[in-house]
Design an enzyme around this catalytic site. Sequence first.
Site, PDB file in Angstrom:
ATOM      1  N   ASP A 117      37.654  41.149  45.256  1.00 29.42           N
ATOM      2  CA  ASP A 117      38.912  41.328  44.693  1.00 29.42           C
ATOM      3  C   ASP A 117      39.968  42.687  44.467  1.00 29.42           C
ATOM      4  OD1 ASP A 117      40.987  39.032  42.850  1.00 29.42           O
ATOM      5  OD2 ASP A 117      40.319  40.412  41.893  1.00 29.42           O
ATOM      6  N   HIS A 162      49.755  35.686  36.890  1.00 25.40           N
ATOM      7  CA  HIS A 162      49.488  36.783  36.155  1.00 25.40           C
ATOM      8  C   HIS A 162      49.199  38.618  37.016  1.00 25.40           C
ATOM      9  CE1 HIS A 162      46.242  36.060  39.657  1.00 25.40           C
ATOM     10  NE2 HIS A 162      45.731  36.878  39.467  1.00 25.40           N
ATOM     11  N   TYR A 222      46.865  46.364  37.573  1.00 24.73           N
ATOM     12  CA  TYR A 222      47.672  45.107  38.273  1.00 24.73           C
ATOM     13  C   TYR A 222      48.742  45.845  38.661  1.00 24.73           C
ATOM     14  CZ  TYR A 222      44.436  41.279  38.663  1.00 24.73           C
ATOM     15  OH  TYR A 222      43.707  40.457  38.837  1.00 24.73           O
ATOM     16  N   HIS A 282      36.109  31.508  45.408  1.00 24.01           N
ATOM     17  CA  HIS A 282      37.271  32.409  45.245  1.00 24.01           C
ATOM     18  C   HIS A 282      36.005  34.319  45.346  1.00 24.01           C
ATOM     19  CE1 HIS A 282      39.769  36.121  44.387  1.00 24.01           C
ATOM     20  NE2 HIS A 282      39.159  36.810  42.978  1.00 24.01           N
TER      21      HIS A 282
END
Length: 303
Positions: A117, A162, A222, A282
Amino acid sequence: MHRENTGTPGPRIDGFTCHRVTVADGVTLNAAVGGPPTGTPVVLLHGFPQTHLMWRHVAAELAVEHRVICPDLRGYGASDKPAAVSAATYAKRTMAADVVALARALGHERFALAGHDRGALVAIRAGLDHPDVVTHLASLDVLPTPDMWDVLHGTSAAVGFHLYLMAQPPGLPEQMIEASADAFFGHFLDIWTRDPGAVPDDIRAAYLKASREAVPSIVADYRASATVDLEHDAADRQAGRTLAMPVTVLQQDWGAALGFDAAARWRAWAPRLTHRTVSCGHFMAEEDPAEVTAALRALLATG
């Protein structure tokens, strides 16, 4: 500079010792280290909303023959969380430099690198920026940043809400997430896991505590993927840079779900690619650690 950290509370990886390591720009990372000191080094980078503990099963297996280093990324877990004074603070280029400095401080000039990730995005950047340092690279369940944005469109983009929330300017995203942090981060632990038992209560509690204490830095990480990281990736793509080392990618079947060829997109970045579709959720290092460990061992055996 590094020192053993004996005061880290909560769950730990069996047989591993936690260290505090100062990396470039004065940021100190928390890293769990295990395995024989003479073993070939492997660095494992966690994803969202996790810490280095996500590697607890895989790391213990790899530590039989390898020196295994599992840091908390800057802004996560027990590592430092510098204020995002510029876009560069949480750029993957900066975070990749942290990882190289960490390994060097622990005595390793070259190492294999695997990421899940968010950690996989850091690993990709490390492989592009430091090709003489990263010997092998593995990515778990992520696409390179430009491809991720390319494939999200229409109603299918709802799965990545998100990403769009945390790409907004500073202020509102942080306030919204901090107002209901456990519900926000817990949402992803729930919907991205096919086997709820893969993240037991004590580990889940550790993830939620670490995440609610790191909202500004997680959002900044992010946000960088919608700004400065794209600039760096675009420059590499224009220059024709690729990942020169052997690369293994493990992914859920995103292509079937979202209508694209994941392996083809990866092959544009990694000519020496092994791409495998997995059947778990995931959080594959926790849901199917045996498959992940076997894939990493196969990669590490590649010349």
